[in-house]
Design an enzyme around this catalytic site. Structure first.
Site, mmCIF file in Angstrom:
data_model
loop_
_atom_site.group_PDB
_atom_site.id
_atom_site.type_symbol
_atom_site.label_atom_id
_atom_site.label_comp_id
_atom_site.label_asym_id
_atom_site.label_seq_id
_atom_site.Cartn_x
_atom_site.Cartn_y
_atom_site.Cartn_z
ATOM 1 N N CYS A 1 0.836 -1.214 0.000
ATOM 2 C CA CYS A 1 0.000 0.000 0.000
ATOM 3 C C CYS A 1 0.869 1.262 0.000
ATOM 4 O O CYS A 1 1.451 1.605 -1.014
ATOM 5 C CB CYS A 1 -0.994 -0.036 1.152
ATOM 6 S SG CYS A 1 -2.410 1.065 0.890
ATOM 7 N N HIS B 1 -3.693 -4.889 0.702
ATOM 8 C CA HIS B 1 -3.162 -5.300 2.010
ATOM 9 C C HIS B 1 -3.228 -6.820 2.158
ATOM 10 O O HIS B 1 -4.141 -7.353 2.803
ATOM 11 C CB HIS B 1 -3.941 -4.619 3.139
ATOM 12 C CG HIS B 1 -3.501 -3.217 3.409
ATOM 13 N ND1 HIS B 1 -2.436 -2.921 4.232
ATOM 14 C CD2 HIS B 1 -3.972 -2.034 2.941
ATOM 15 C CE1 HIS B 1 -2.272 -1.597 4.274
ATOM 16 N NE2 HIS B 1 -3.181 -1.044 3.498
ATOM 17 N N GLU C 1 -1.538 -8.741 4.023
ATOM 18 C CA GLU C 1 -1.403 -9.186 5.415
ATOM 19 C C GLU C 1 -2.766 -9.237 6.106
ATOM 20 O O GLU C 1 -2.998 -10.094 6.980
ATOM 21 C CB GLU C 1 -0.420 -8.288 6.183
ATOM 22 C CG GLU C 1 -0.955 -6.968 6.697
ATOM 23 C CD GLU C 1 -1.221 -5.910 5.619
ATOM 24 O OE1 GLU C 1 -1.735 -4.832 5.983
ATOM 25 O OE2 GLU C 1 -0.913 -6.155 4.435
#
Length: 233
Positions: free
Chosen positions: A107, A209, A211
């Site tokens: 990001c 994102h 994660e």
């Protein structure tokens, strides 16, 4: 010896000197089989040199906007920025890049890499077009929001195929792509969602994102394992 992956720290909005790393990044590295190490914000070049020496690979994490001053523009539509954070992460990236150590940008990290290498950003996606798809989702962070298509000569194509669905939490995007980067993934509206370096370094970045998606399932785990595998001595 396990691979050590350095995570660029962020700073708390209310306490500028309070360093932190989102737990999802830490868990992603642990899940990939490596050791996560949060790298506190500093302007001490000797300390940053030690970060680069100690770590085998790096993740440039998400966060607030990069000041437009770093890509030679006056602020127009950007959000909250931090010069302290920008200077730290840009210095860290330049040293990682010079050391030819593997890196992944996420990001803000994608935007930082582009700026560090001479590119620019749309301060707000509305400057790109008034008719973009929604890039700031209002759903669970692990939920997917829109599609991304990859070029067939990319690392992402090898990992995920030609198209995946990803989450989305950004209001800025790459405008002018830096010379030594290539766009290998785009949203349906043309916004750049994935980049790779064009030389023999291992350097990739995503606008979403992964994660956070790992909180739900393992679809994004190959991305972190690729970084970890490339970081092995």
């Amino acid at each position: 010896m396990k691979v050590i992956i350095g995570l660029s720290a962020n700073i708390n909005d209310d306490e500028p000197v309070a360093n932190y790393g989102n737990v999802a990044y830490v868990e992603s590295i642990l899940k990939g089989g490596a050791v996560p190490l949060i790298l506190p914000v500093t302007n001490d070049e000797n300390v940053i040199d030690e970060y680069v020496r100690i770590c085998d690979g790096f993740i440039f994490t998400g966060g607030e906007d990069i000041s437009p001053l770093f890509y030679n523009e006056e602020p127009r539509t950007c959000g909250r920025t931090s010069i302290i954070l920008d200077e730290y992460q840009l210095a860290l990236f330049q040293k990682v890049y010079a050391a030819r150590k593997p890196f992944l940008g996420i990001c803000r990290g994608l935007q930082l890499i582009n700026v560090a290498l001479g590119g620019s950003l749309y301060q707000d996606i509305s400057e790109f077009s008034k008719n973009t798809i929604k890039h700031m989702q209002k759903t669970d962070p692990a939920d997917v929001s829109h599609s991304v298509s990859f070029t067939n000569d990319s690392i992402f194509y090898r990992l995920f195929g030609d198209k995946i669905y990803i989450n989305s939490y950004h209001h800025q995007a790459i405008n002018r792509l830096a010379d030594n980067l290539k766009a290998v993934g785009k949203a349906p509206d043309g916004i750049i969602e994935a980049i790779e370096v064009t030389d023999d370094r291992f350097g990739i970045a995503v606008q979403w994102h992964p994660e956070k998606m790992l909180l739900k399932d393992d679809e994004m785990l190959p991305l972190f394992k690729e970084l970890i595998n490339r970081s092995m001595h």
